[in-house]
Design a protein around this motif. Sequence first.
Motif: not given
Ligand SMILES: *Cc1c(COP(=O)(O)O)cnc(C)c1O
Length: 431
Positions: A98-101, A213-218, A239-241
Amino acid sequence: MREIWQSWGRWTGVEPWLIEVALAALGRTARPREALAGRVTYNQLKVLEAFRAHQVDEGDLAPSSGYAYNDRGRQKLESLYAQVFGAEAALVRPQIVSGTHALAIALFGILRPGDELVLATGTPYDTLLGMIGLRPGEPGALTELGVKPAVVPLLPGGSPDLEALVGAITPRTRMVFIQRSRGYALRPSIPVDGIAEIVAAVKRANPEAVCLVDNCYGELVEEREPAQVGADLIAGSLIKNPGGGLASTGGYLAGRAELVNVASGRLTAPGIGGEVGPFPGSTKREFFQGLYQAPQAVGQALEGAVFASDFFGLLGFETDPQPPEPRTDLIQSVVLGSRERLIAFCQGLQSGSPVDSHVRPVPWPMPGYDHDVIMAAGAFTQGSSIELSSDGPLREPYVAYLQGGLNRDQVVAACLLAAQAMDRAGLLPEM
Ligand SMILES: *Cc1c(COP(=O)(O)O)cnc(C)c1O
């Protein structure tokens, strides 16, 4: 268009007046939706160019097993990711869950006892709180290992407080954490230009500090990515962008080669790093094809978000961003104002999904989150939020965070079903 949506209304029982509101929103947002097309084309050509430059061939898509030493397809995939994200190196793996991982690999991989971690964009995304130790009591948190976090709150309007940030940086600051997307907070996402300013301020105060940088969704929302404006390391979820809706699992890190290399020792083991790591089943094909499709998926999701902003605005809700505002992440907030509305919204939205449309989501204490969360996610990949999904923590002011959608037509249909569910329960504001 009117006839098509009206007959859809007859199939589904959605009220004709709601369909008129949706048609109005489609008309009103035609311009801002068209304006997104240029970025999609730019990013699609950028991705295609990376594939051409790497001469991706059929053999590269094949699965690998065991240690997967010298997996040529994996090496190409990671080099291709590095090119697309403007970085020296990347780690792209199905073993990152996951992103958290992915972010944990970056944080735990690089920080050492006594290091200071400065969070430049306020309280981070919920799942990071326990991991960092900002929510006490999580065994194995960074604080337990002697890392010292310091949160720099955002300014009242939601922009980063550069003065306070510089004040928080010391010679012991090893890492500065920057969250690009809003996450579950009512604040603007930070554009790549804004990330550039943060990075420049950090480097002036301490050139040794690593900007993560937490790049999630960007990813692929703008034409530039954070590593192109000086960020040292970025991380996100497939499993995002960047998975384009095709990746069934996975995460990535990209950035300076030395940092990616050290962090990869945390994914596997120091001394082994990224040299091992199989791609079982169809994961490698999914990752290649998903990245290839990602600009289109992001474009459809953004169009859906612009529509949703106007549609729910017309129904009397506060939305953020507003339809014409520039987009720098996928998330559309709709302020619903009550628990009942948030639940009805998510249940209605879920009923517009291709998978699990008959399932009624209910709030639950999701691991890593402080409040109960309700999630509408009728996705082919569990939890995928490049597919249309909506979630919201059950807390004031009861905001639905809407994101994803592999085609904008489903976003329109699902938003109509969400509105219908609120209407049936008598929960829509007076118009
Ligand atoms: C989704 C997200 C994460 C990580 O989330 P996971 O559900 O573990 O993939 C971290 N930061 C932001 C800003 C997110 O949108």
